[in-house]
Every structure is written in C-alpha cells, then in structure tokens.
Design an enzyme around this catalytic site. Sequence first.
Site, mmCIF file in Angstrom:
data_model
loop_
_atom_site.group_PDB
_atom_site.id
_atom_site.type_symbol
_atom_site.label_atom_id
_atom_site.label_comp_id
_atom_site.label_asym_id
_atom_site.label_seq_id
_atom_site.Cartn_x
_atom_site.Cartn_y
_atom_site.Cartn_z
ATOM 1 N N PHE A 255 0.859 -1.177 0.000
ATOM 2 C CA PHE A 255 0.000 0.000 0.000
ATOM 3 C C PHE A 255 0.894 1.225 0.000
ATOM 4 O O PHE A 255 1.674 1.434 0.929
ATOM 5 C CB PHE A 255 -0.935 0.035 1.211
ATOM 6 C CG PHE A 255 -1.913 1.170 1.132
ATOM 7 C CD1 PHE A 255 -3.101 1.043 0.426
ATOM 8 C CD2 PHE A 255 -1.628 2.398 1.712
ATOM 9 C CE1 PHE A 255 -3.986 2.107 0.310
ATOM 10 C CE2 PHE A 255 -2.508 3.467 1.602
ATOM 11 C CZ PHE A 255 -3.691 3.318 0.902
ATOM 12 N N ASP B 291 9.321 2.723 1.993
ATOM 13 C CA ASP B 291 8.121 3.434 2.417
ATOM 14 C C ASP B 291 7.945 3.238 3.921
ATOM 15 O O ASP B 291 7.517 2.185 4.388
ATOM 16 C CB ASP B 291 6.902 2.907 1.642
ATOM 17 C CG ASP B 291 5.620 3.654 1.990
ATOM 18 O OD1 ASP B 291 5.621 4.400 2.987
ATOM 19 O OD2 ASP B 291 4.620 3.488 1.260
ATOM 20 N N LYS C 178 2.365 9.534 8.262
ATOM 21 C CA LYS C 178 1.450 9.205 9.367
ATOM 22 C C LYS C 178 1.846 9.729 10.759
ATOM 23 O O LYS C 178 1.277 10.690 11.236
ATOM 24 C CB LYS C 178 1.224 7.698 9.411
ATOM 25 C CG LYS C 178 0.409 7.213 8.207
ATOM 26 C CD LYS C 178 -0.210 5.863 8.432
ATOM 27 C CE LYS C 178 -1.303 5.568 7.417
ATOM 28 N NZ LYS C 178 -0.875 4.947 6.183
HETATM 29 C C1 PLP Z 1 -1.001 5.219 4.801
HETATM 30 C C2 PLP Z 1 0.100 4.831 3.905
HETATM 31 C C3 PLP Z 1 0.343 5.518 2.707
HETATM 32 C C4 PLP Z 1 -0.531 6.649 2.237
HETATM 33 O O1 PLP Z 1 -0.542 7.713 3.123
HETATM 34 P P1 PLP Z 1 -1.731 8.818 3.033
HETATM 35 O O2 PLP Z 1 -1.318 9.867 4.021
HETATM 36 O O3 PLP Z 1 -3.000 8.116 3.387
HETATM 37 O O4 PLP Z 1 -1.748 9.324 1.654
HETATM 38 C C5 PLP Z 1 1.417 5.114 1.944
HETATM 39 N N1 PLP Z 1 2.217 4.105 2.332
HETATM 40 C C6 PLP Z 1 2.014 3.429 3.482
HETATM 41 C C7 PLP Z 1 2.950 2.340 3.871
HETATM 42 C C8 PLP Z 1 0.948 3.748 4.303
HETATM 43 O O5 PLP Z 1 0.723 3.077 5.432
#
Ligand code: PLP
Length: 415
Positions: free
Chosen positions: A135, A224, A253
């Site tokens: 994700f 990420d 986050k």
């Molecule tokens: C939540 C998340 C995203 C996206 O972040 P948003 O602030 O919702 O756009 C991307 N990568 C990872 C691993 C995430 O947990």
Amino acid sequence: MTTASALLDRYEHSLLGVFGRPKLVLERGAGDYVWDVDGTRYLDLLGGLAVNSLGHAHPEVAAAIAAQAGRLMHTSNFFTTPGQVALAERLLTLAQAPADSAVFFANSGTEAIEAAIKLARRTGRSGLLATQGAFHGRTTGALALTHKPAYREPFAPLLPDVLPHIPYHDSRALAAAFAEHGDSIGAFIVEPIQGEAGVLPGDDSYLQLARELTTKHGALLIVDEIQTGIGRTGRWFGFQRAGITPDAITVAKGLGGGFPIGALITFGPAVTGMLTAGQHGTTFGGNPLACAAGLAVLTVIERDGVLQHVQQVGAKLRDGVLGLPGGRVAEVRGEGLLLGIGLTSLTAPAIAARAQDAGYIVNAVREDTIRLAPSLLLEPAHAEDFLGALPGLLSESSEAAGPVGGQGTPSPPQD
Ligand SMILES: *Cc1c(COP(=O)(O)O)cnc(C)c1O
C-alpha cells in the site's frame, strides 16, 4: 435517535461515500482514550491508523501548534521558517542519513510517494517495481504502486511501466525481476513491514538483498516508512533494523502526531541532486504548523525514551496475546506497536465490531487479522485492560464475551 445516528444520517447526505458509513462520531480525545458524541469512551488501539503517535490531545503537541498558529501559520515555499529547517535537520539525524541528504515536505503519505516517483524518473528509467500487498497511497501515481486490484482497476490505465507486483518477502522473485528487467527499473519501492496487507514483516535479509540488487542494477531503493517510521516499530525507522542505507524513504502518518505532514528524505548527494530547483513543489508542504507539530512529536519521543517504551509495551501486548488460552490466535506479527493478531478463523471484522461495542477501537485489517497501532505512549495498564478483555472478544458466541468493562451490548458478526 442518538446524536451519533443523527449525525451519521447527515454524513451520508453530505460526504462522499468512499469511506462507507463511519463506525463512530468522535468528539474528543485524551491520551489513549477517545469519546464519541454520546459520551461513550473508547480505548483507542488504532491511533487514527498509526497517526496519533503521542495519543490524543498531547499537551505539548497542542501547545506547539497553538503557539505557532498565533505566530505564523503559512508562508509559501518562497520562504522558509526556523521550524522547517529544524525539523528537516532532526529527521536527517534520526534517519542516520549521510552528509548531503535532504528533506522534501509534503502534506500526506501519498504525496511523499508522488515525490519519490518523480525522483525515480530522474534516474532516466521509467520502470517501477513494487510488491504484492503493498500500500503506497491513493493518488494516481502512488495508486499504480499499490497492489490491491480493487483499488487500482476502476482507474486504469494508471502510470505506465509499473512492473507486475512481485510477491513480498520473496528473495527469488526479487532477484528474478532484476535479472529480467534490471536495466529499466528506476526504483524498487518497499515497506519494511506491510501494514495494510495485514502487518506482514519482511526480514532483514530481504531488505539487504533489495539494497544489493538495486545497487548492482543502478536502481533506487525507496523504503516506504509512512506507517513504520517515527518510532512505531521501536526504532526510529523500520529499515534501520536491517542495517542498510536506502536511497530515499517516505514518511508521513506518525510524524505530525495527528497534524497532516509527509516527507521524502533523499540519502546522499547523488540522489539528493536528482531533483533540482523547479522540478517539484507544493503550496502547503513544510507549513509552519505542520513543522511545529512534527518537532514537538520528535522532541517528546527522544526526550522521554519513547522508543524503549514502544519495545516494552509492544512486547507486553505480543506476549499477552500469545499467552491467551483457547487456540483462537495463530500468531502475532509485526514489531513494537504495529502488531497484527493473526486469527485461526476469518472473524476479525466481527471481533472488531464486538471490541467497539465493548469500548475498544481496533482494526480488522484482514478477515483473519486484527491490527493494533496505538499511541506510542500507550500506558501498560491500558494494554493490560485490553488483554483482559481479549478472551471475551475472541470467543465465538457474543454471550460468552461476558463483562469486558465497556458500554453497550455486543453486536452480531458483520459478515
Ligand atoms: C497510509 C500509507 C500511505 C498513504 O498515506 P496517506 O497519508 O494516506 O496518503 C502510503 N504508504 C504506506 C505504507 C501507508 O501506510
């Protein structure tokens, strides 16, 4: 009709339906707890999806934002502020980035990923490699890297040259992808622990192999850290466990403790020099309020030994869950305070609903997995409270759930 149900009805006539009907209408929070508009209290073990890193209404974060709001709220990126520079420097230090590394501030995770995609394009190669279950966000560039077909397919065609997603934590698949496409891959993008896929950890050797292959083939390794960063795993960043140096990481986050902020961090002069003046930008990114929030969060984590606390409370939760009798828990995955309780049945949505009725907010990230991503300051007594309630929540019949210290009556399974 309760205040909440009236508001939810209005919600359905005024908000776009992409989130479905919200589970609660929340009104205030303090530390590990939130309250809904009808005054019901919940122990928040989801932390706004790993965002409320210091819990709710942390006095230092709130004070930092309030003070900044009264001083200077926005400047545009024609200008900088002391807080912006200070936050960038703190992040570079905590990420153990080498000299001539740099930070680009955005407002969200997906925007940090978009910046990373543009960075990868500057290698001169358009190919991008990501993993199954990944994700990386919902904007159309990041969405092309996100794996879940239901998220992607309604919006096809997306960014071209994204290779078919390879199985996560599969060294042979990674090596095969580089053997076949190595010349065209600009970047491999990977999470140290896949959050949205159900809290699936990739071990150190996987990240080490990724580092080796990307270096060998001249591709960037972009980690990420949007969910795993800022202390969530008991380290500042998830990649640090593997002892590698990535080319870039994305953060978001937990950084703002609830205030929207994202960042791309580029490692070393070669990568950092790839995006030059005019090649990327943002109106809000690096906003003084966001930077004040980020600095307050990092200050508290550092000053109060929060990483150690995360390791200790995380271990307590893990051990407590694994020690439960009854055979309903297959495993506990993840690290620190990013934990997935793997169940022996597909009952996670029903358990999450039961938990909410009993006063606990958890997330059924998968049919067979409950995800916990609470405040990094989660009080041990609150972890114990949840562990005490868990046997009742896990037991199949709702009658057997018994008194679990919360409000309301258990609801039937959702599916
Ligand atoms: C939540 C998340 C995203 C996206 O972040 P948003 O602030 O919702 O756009 C991307 N990568 C990872 C691993 C995430 O947990």
